[in-house]
Design a protein around this motif. Structure first.
Motif, PDB file in Angstrom:
ATOM      1  N   ASN A 173      10.531  -3.684   2.576  1.00  0.00           N
ATOM      2  CA  ASN A 173       9.490  -2.661   2.732  1.00  0.00           C
ATOM      3  C   ASN A 173      10.088  -1.269   2.867  1.00  0.00           C
ATOM      4  OD1 ASN A 173       7.427  -4.514   2.514  1.00  0.00           O
ATOM      5  ND2 ASN A 173       7.187  -4.759   4.722  1.00  0.00           N
ATOM      6  N   GLN A 174      11.217  -1.154   3.566  1.00  0.00           N
ATOM      7  CA  GLN A 174      11.869   0.159   3.687  1.00  0.00           C
ATOM      8  C   GLN A 174      12.359   0.645   2.330  1.00  0.00           C
ATOM      9  OE1 GLN A 174      14.887  -0.294   6.704  1.00  0.00           O
ATOM     10  NE2 GLN A 174      13.481   0.274   8.352  1.00  0.00           N
TER      11      GLN A 174
ATOM     12  N   LYS B 147      11.051  -0.116  -0.560  1.00  0.00           N
ATOM     13  CA  LYS B 147       9.856   0.271  -1.315  1.00  0.00           C
ATOM     14  C   LYS B 147       9.372   1.647  -0.881  1.00  0.00           C
ATOM     15  CE  LYS B 147       7.930  -4.236  -2.486  1.00  0.00           C
ATOM     16  NZ  LYS B 147       6.791  -5.157  -2.267  1.00  0.00           N
ATOM     17  N   ARG B 148       9.367   1.888   0.446  1.00  0.00           N
ATOM     18  CA  ARG B 148       8.921   3.194   0.942  1.00  0.00           C
ATOM     19  C   ARG B 148       9.826   4.314   0.448  1.00  0.00           C
ATOM     20  NH1 ARG B 148       9.045   1.533   6.385  1.00  0.00           N
ATOM     21  NH2 ARG B 148       7.678  -0.239   6.346  1.00  0.00           N
ATOM     22  N   LYS B 149      11.131   4.068   0.432  1.00  0.00           N
ATOM     23  CA  LYS B 149      12.065   5.097  -0.040  1.00  0.00           C
ATOM     24  C   LYS B 149      11.814   5.413  -1.505  1.00  0.00           C
ATOM     25  CE  LYS B 149      15.892   4.454   3.156  1.00  0.00           C
ATOM     26  NZ  LYS B 149      17.279   4.040   3.325  1.00  0.00           N
ATOM     27  N   GLN B 150      11.533   4.377  -2.302  1.00  0.00           N
ATOM     28  CA  GLN B 150      11.257   4.604  -3.717  1.00  0.00           C
ATOM     29  C   GLN B 150       9.959   5.366  -3.903  1.00  0.00           C
ATOM     30  OE1 GLN B 150      11.319   0.734  -5.523  1.00  0.00           O
ATOM     31  NE2 GLN B 150      13.535   0.705  -5.744  1.00  0.00           N
ATOM     32  N   GLU B 151       8.941   5.045  -3.089  1.00  0.00           N
ATOM     33  CA  GLU B 151       7.664   5.729  -3.200  1.00  0.00           C
ATOM     34  C   GLU B 151       7.760   7.168  -2.719  1.00  0.00           C
ATOM     35  OE1 GLU B 151       5.021   3.280  -0.964  1.00  0.00           O
ATOM     36  OE2 GLU B 151       4.970   1.700  -2.486  1.00  0.00           O
ATOM     37  N   GLU B 152       8.575   7.416  -1.690  1.00  0.00           N
ATOM     38  CA  GLU B 152       8.679   8.746  -1.108  1.00  0.00           C
ATOM     39  C   GLU B 152       9.655   9.648  -1.861  1.00  0.00           C
ATOM     40  OE1 GLU B 152       9.788   8.124   2.921  1.00  0.00           O
ATOM     41  OE2 GLU B 152       7.878   7.219   3.483  1.00  0.00           O
ATOM     42  N   ALA B 153      10.435   9.064  -2.750  1.00  0.00           N
ATOM     43  CA  ALA B 153      11.414   9.875  -3.476  1.00  0.00           C
ATOM     44  C   ALA B 153      10.667  10.953  -4.255  1.00  0.00           C
ATOM     45  CB  ALA B 153      12.224   9.014  -4.432  1.00  0.00           C
ATOM     46  N   PRO B 154      11.098  12.204  -4.092  1.00  0.00           N
ATOM     47  CA  PRO B 154      10.392  13.280  -4.782  1.00  0.00           C
ATOM     48  C   PRO B 154      10.559  13.145  -6.296  1.00  0.00           C
ATOM     49  CG  PRO B 154      12.397  14.115  -3.777  1.00  0.00           C
ATOM     50  CD  PRO B 154      12.228  12.690  -3.334  1.00  0.00           C
TER      51      PRO B 154
END
Length: 143
Positions: A107-108, A110-117
Motif C-alpha cells: 500500500n505504501q 501504491k501511495r508513492k506511485q499515486e502521489e508522484a508528481p
C-alpha cells in the motif's frame, strides 16, 4: 466436450491462476512459519517460562484403559491438547502479522506511485526557437 471447454476457459483465467499461485506460496509460507514457531520461538518461550513445552499440555478427559497383566493399552486416553492449540494460535498471529506487514508495504508503494508528481510539461519554445523552426521549415520546402 462443452463441459471440458468451459472448464479449460475457467482454469486459464488470470485470476484463477494467480489465486492458485497464492495458495501454493501460502502453504509454503505456512510451513516456514510453523517451523519458526516450533523450532525457534516456542523453545525460547519454554526457556523464559522455566522449561515449559506447550505441546505437552493437555486436559485428560478420560484416562486410558490398560490391561493389568500385559500393560497393553485397551482404550487410549481422551485429551484436549490445549498446548498444541496455543502453539497454533502463535503460528496464526505470526502469519497474520507478516501478511499485515507485506500488505502495508504494498500500500505504501501504491501511495508513492499515486502521489508522484506528474512530469512538468515541456516549456514553451522561445520566440527565437519558433522563428528558427519556421526558417528551417521554409528551407526544407525550397529544396
Amino acid at each position: 466436450m462443452a463441459l471440458l471447454k468451459e472448464f479449460k476457459e475457467f482454469a486459464m483465467r488470470g485470476n484463477v491462476i494467480d489465486m492458485a499461485v497464492g495458495v501454493v506460496i501460502g502453504a509454503a509460507f505456512g510451513k516456514i512459519i510453523s517451523s519458526l514457531v516450533d523450532d525457534i520461538i516456542m523453545p525460547l518461550v519454554g526457556v523464559v517460562t522455566g522449561g515449559i513445552n506447550f505441546t505437552d499440555y493437555k486436559f485428560v478427559i478420560q484416562q486410558a484403559v490398560i490391561d493389568g497383566q500385559t500393560q497393553e493399552i485397551i482404550k487410549p486416553e481422551v485429551t484436549m491438547n490445549w498446548g498444541s492449540w496455543v502453539q497454533t494460535v502463535v503460528d496464526f498471529l505470526i502469519v497474520a502479522f507478516c501478511i499485515f506487514i507485506a500488505i502495508k508495504g504494498i500500500n505504501q508503494l501504491k501511495r508513492k506511485q499515486e502521489e508522484a508528481p506528474a512530469p512538468a510539461p515541456a516549456p514553451e519554445p522561445t520566440k527565437e526557437e519558433v522563428l528558427l523552426t519556421e526558417i528551417r521549415d521554409l528551407l526544407k520546402e525550397k529544396k
